[in-house]
Structure formats: structure tokens, C-alpha cells
Design an enzyme around this catalytic site. Structure first.
Site, PDB file in Angstrom:
ATOM      1  N   GLU A  46       1.028  -0.976  -0.057  1.00 36.28           N
ATOM      2  CA  GLU A  46       0.006   0.088  -0.003  1.00 36.28           C
ATOM      3  C   GLU A  46       0.955   1.155   0.112  1.00 36.28           C
ATOM      4  O   GLU A  46       1.914   1.403   0.844  1.00 36.28           O
ATOM      5  CB  GLU A  46      -0.960  -0.072   1.298  1.00 36.28           C
ATOM      6  CG  GLU A  46      -1.830   1.294   1.578  1.00 36.28           C
ATOM      7  CD  GLU A  46      -2.031   1.224   2.911  1.00 36.28           C
ATOM      8  OE1 GLU A  46      -3.505   1.553   3.027  1.00 36.28           O
ATOM      9  OE2 GLU A  46      -1.586   0.924   3.884  1.00 36.28           O
ATOM     10  N   ASN A 108      -7.107   6.280  -1.677  1.00 36.05           N
ATOM     11  CA  ASN A 108      -6.135   5.348  -1.381  1.00 36.05           C
ATOM     12  C   ASN A 108      -6.329   4.153  -2.345  1.00 36.05           C
ATOM     13  O   ASN A 108      -7.370   3.391  -2.200  1.00 36.05           O
ATOM     14  CB  ASN A 108      -6.006   4.908   0.188  1.00 36.05           C
ATOM     15  CG  ASN A 108      -4.853   4.027   0.648  1.00 36.05           C
ATOM     16  OD1 ASN A 108      -4.155   3.318  -0.467  1.00 36.05           O
ATOM     17  ND2 ASN A 108      -4.383   4.191   1.754  1.00 36.05           N
ATOM     18  N   LYS A 125      -9.457   2.025  -1.684  1.00 41.62           N
ATOM     19  CA  LYS A 125      -9.903   1.590  -0.214  1.00 41.62           C
ATOM     20  C   LYS A 125     -11.103   1.931   0.585  1.00 41.62           C
ATOM     21  O   LYS A 125     -11.540   3.210   0.293  1.00 41.62           O
ATOM     22  CB  LYS A 125      -8.744   2.233   0.749  1.00 41.62           C
ATOM     23  CG  LYS A 125      -8.511   1.397   1.993  1.00 41.62           C
ATOM     24  CD  LYS A 125      -7.372   1.778   2.731  1.00 41.62           C
ATOM     25  CE  LYS A 125      -6.878   1.369   4.047  1.00 41.62           C
ATOM     26  NZ  LYS A 125      -5.518   1.966   4.563  1.00 41.62           N
ATOM     27  N   GLU A 144      -5.853   9.192   7.801  1.00 37.79           N
ATOM     28  CA  GLU A 144      -6.393   8.796   6.370  1.00 37.79           C
ATOM     29  C   GLU A 144      -7.934   9.411   6.186  1.00 37.79           C
ATOM     30  O   GLU A 144      -8.331   9.386   4.975  1.00 37.79           O
ATOM     31  CB  GLU A 144      -6.408   7.166   6.245  1.00 37.79           C
ATOM     32  CG  GLU A 144      -5.121   6.346   6.023  1.00 37.79           C
ATOM     33  CD  GLU A 144      -5.215   5.062   5.833  1.00 37.79           C
ATOM     34  OE1 GLU A 144      -5.792   4.899   4.754  1.00 37.79           O
ATOM     35  OE2 GLU A 144      -4.739   4.356   6.660  1.00 37.79           O
ATOM     36  N   CYS A 170      -4.897  -2.932   3.186  1.00 35.61           N
ATOM     37  CA  CYS A 170      -4.570  -2.621   4.564  1.00 35.61           C
ATOM     38  C   CYS A 170      -6.011  -3.091   5.597  1.00 35.61           C
ATOM     39  O   CYS A 170      -6.197  -4.216   5.892  1.00 35.61           O
ATOM     40  CB  CYS A 170      -4.124  -1.423   4.993  1.00 35.61           C
ATOM     41  SG  CYS A 170      -3.108  -1.103   6.495  1.00 35.61           S
ATOM     42  N   ASN A 195       0.365  -0.733   5.563  1.00 37.88           N
ATOM     43  CA  ASN A 195       1.480  -0.156   6.183  1.00 37.88           C
ATOM     44  C   ASN A 195       0.728   0.006   7.770  1.00 37.88           C
ATOM     45  O   ASN A 195      -0.224   0.659   8.025  1.00 37.88           O
ATOM     46  CB  ASN A 195       1.408   1.350   5.907  1.00 37.88           C
ATOM     47  CG  ASN A 195       2.390   1.631   4.644  1.00 37.88           C
ATOM     48  OD1 ASN A 195       3.418   2.281   4.626  1.00 37.88           O
ATOM     49  ND2 ASN A 195       1.498   1.157   3.562  1.00 37.88           N
TER      50      ASN A 195
END
Length: 318
Positions: A46, A108, A125, A144, A170, A195
Site C-alpha cells: 500500500e 488510497n 480503499k 487517512e 490494509c 502499512n
């Protein structure tokens, strides 16, 4: 047999000052290792082109430098070209900036690139972790929710590489809905990058469980949906933040068949027979034979859970 040679390309830390040219050179080195091992597909992490920038509170000017307006672009074109030359597919995570008529959107994102260098599919995402407001009391931020909007593409699945391919990113791996949606769509291999900090400031008593909580939902998901999973970490101490390694490849039985052993740039590989998915889907979790979806409506109808004190009240109670 429908066999894929899967490579999972873990990355060590990326400093904030490291250029995309430098990062792409590292990706190319891992791609060449994968070619030496005759890999069909390589999974990168990612946000693989930069440091994990949501750990900092930043203004628009600083933030823009971490996003990609186009893919491929000048920095990543060598990766696409070399993968095409080697006839290897790859999954790549990055920060996407999309300009529309009325606003700029940020996601993302991950893509699946085929052996001819063409983008087969894109995923954005869905399950964004962290927080949206500046929280200076934290040792590092997890912004995020500020820097991305939730993905708008759902959980698509693509016919590619001789099977059915899916993607996620993730935090998505922790949510059973992620896997069940793709499982119902027939996904046989799901690729993801992550991550994951080893320290979780809101619940530090879970820090020692980070690896367990990383592997647990994926092993369960592989088994409960009869699919292969390939997960690539950004690992090591990045800008003072320790990130989990444990990149892995998991079989449809839930067994870990490959696991990274370092916190740096590392390639792990496994041979994946996609036909093994039927061992689970035709027997243990035969969806058509055993599912009872008429009882599952609450999953989509109630975004907020009933509290523990309310869960024992008769339906309709105030």
C-alpha cells in the site's frame, strides 16, 4: 491445474525525502528477483511510492506532493515497461488524486497490471482507519480519514491471470465483509498491501497482538471463502514509526505457506494452484448449498451496532 507463481514484494522503510525514482528502482530490483523465480504476479505494498504520509498533519501545499495524478506517470513508467518486458503482472498501491469539474478527489488506491503492461483493474480503499482532525497528543497521526475519501468502486473482481482476481488495502483485511463480497463474486486470489504501525495509541494494550491481529482475519477469510491471499507490507522503522512486517501468502485452507523474515526489502514466493479453492467451496463452505442469506440482512441494514445493554431488550424497546 491452474497454477500461479505468486511473489509478495515487501518494502523496507521509505524516508520522506526519498525520491520516487529511488523507490521505483527498489521495486524494479524486487521485480527482477521475481522474474528469476519465474513469478506470474508480484504484489507490492500500500502507498508503495512514498513514505506513509498520513502520519503527519499537513496543509494542501505539502500534501499534494504525495499523490499521483496519472498512472503510469514519468516516475512509474519504467516499472510498467520492465514488467511488460518480463511478462509479469503486478499489484501496486498508491495515493490517487482525481480532478473533476467541481472538485479534487483523493483515494488510497491499488491497481492490477497485466503481463502486457496494461491496467486490468483499479480498487479504492473502502475501510479508512484513523481520524480526520489534528490530534497533536498522539506520537504520530493516522489521518487517512482526512487525506482520502472512502472508495467508490466497491469490491470488484476481475477475470485475469487464468482465474478470478480481487484487491483490497490494509484495514480492509480486518473486515469480514471485504472477503465475503469478493468470495461471493468468485475471487480465487486477493492481493493487498498494508502499512501497519506496531504501536496503536488509542489501545496500546493491543500492541503485542499486532502480528496476531494481522494474520488472524486473513487466515480466517482464506478458509471461510476458499481463496488465496497475498499480502505485502511496508515494514521497518519509517520516519521514527515502527511498521509491522509479516508479509505473507495464505492458502484457501487458511495455512500460511510463505512468510517474510525481515523488515526490509524482501521477496517471498509460493506456488498457488487456483483449483484448490474448490476444496473449500465445493465442500466446507459451499455457498449455494449452505448459506442462509435471508437471515443476514442486518449486516447491510444496520451500520451502527446495538449496544451491549440494549442487545438483550425485546425488539422495538426504546
Amino acid at each position: 491445474m491452474r497454477v500461479l507463481e505468486i511473489g509478495v514484494a515487501q518494502l523496507g522503510p521509505i524516508d520522506r525525502s526519498e525520491s520516487r525514482r529511488s523507490v521505483v528502482a527498489r521495486l524494479l530490483a524486487l521485480l527482477h528477483r521475481a522474474a528469476d523465480r519465474r513469478c506470474t504476479v508480484v504484489v507490492f505494498p500500500e502507498l508503495a511510492l512514498t513514505t506513509f504520509f498520513p502520519r503527519w498533519f499537513m496543509g494542501e501545499g505539502e500534501l499534494d506532493a504525495f499523490y499521483e495524478n496519472d498512472m503510469p506517470n514519468d516516475a512509474t513508467r519504467p516499472l510498467f515497461a520492465e514488467a511488460k518486458r518480463l511478462e509479469i503482472s503486478f499489484y501496486l498501491g498508491y495515493a490517487e488524486r482525481l480532478h473533476t469539474q467541481d472538485r479534487t478527489r483523493r483515494f488510497n488506491t491499488s491497481i492490477l497490471v497485466g503481463p502486457t503492461g496494461q491496467i486490468i483493474g483499479k480498487y479504492r480503499k473502502v475501510h479508512l482507519p484513523g481520524h480526520a482532525d489534528h490530534e497533536p497528543s498522539r506520537p504520530f497521526q493516522h489521518l487517512e480519514k482526512r487525506y482520502f475519501e472512502p472508495g467508490d468502486l466497491g469490491f470488484p473482481v476481475w477475470d485475469a491471470l487464468g482465474g478470478r482476481m480481487g484487491m483490497c488495502l490494509c484495514n480492509d483485511r480486518r473486515w469480514p465483509e471485504t472477503w465475503r463480497v469478493m468470495g461471493l463474486k468468485g475471487a480465487e486470489l486477493v492481493m493487498l498491501g498494508y502499512n501497519t504501525p506496531l504501536h496503536y495509541p488509542p489501545v496500546p494494550q493491543h500492541d503485542h497482538l499486532q502480528s496476531f491481529h494481522h494474520l488472524l482475519p486473513m487466515q480466517a477469510a482464506a478458509y471461510q471463502n476458499g481463496l488465496w491471499i497475498a499480502a505485502a507490507a511496508k515494514a521497518g522503522v519509517e520516519e521514527g514509526c515502527a511498521l509491522l512486517g509479516h508479509s505473507c501468502i495464505i492458502a484457501p485452507t487458511g495455512e500460511i505457506v510463505a512468510l517474510s523474515s525481515t523488515l526490509g526489502d524482501e521477496l517471498i514466493t509460493a506456488t498457488a494452484d487456483l483449483d484448490r479453492c474448490s476444496e473449500i467451496r465445493d465442500h466446507i463452505f459451499n455457498f449455494a448449498l449452505h448459506r442462509q442469506p435471508q437471515h443476514y440482512g442486518v449486516i447491510a441494514e444496520m451500520p451502527d451496532p446495538v449496544s451491549g445493554s440494549d442487545s438483550h431488550k425485546p425488539s422495538g424497546s426504546p
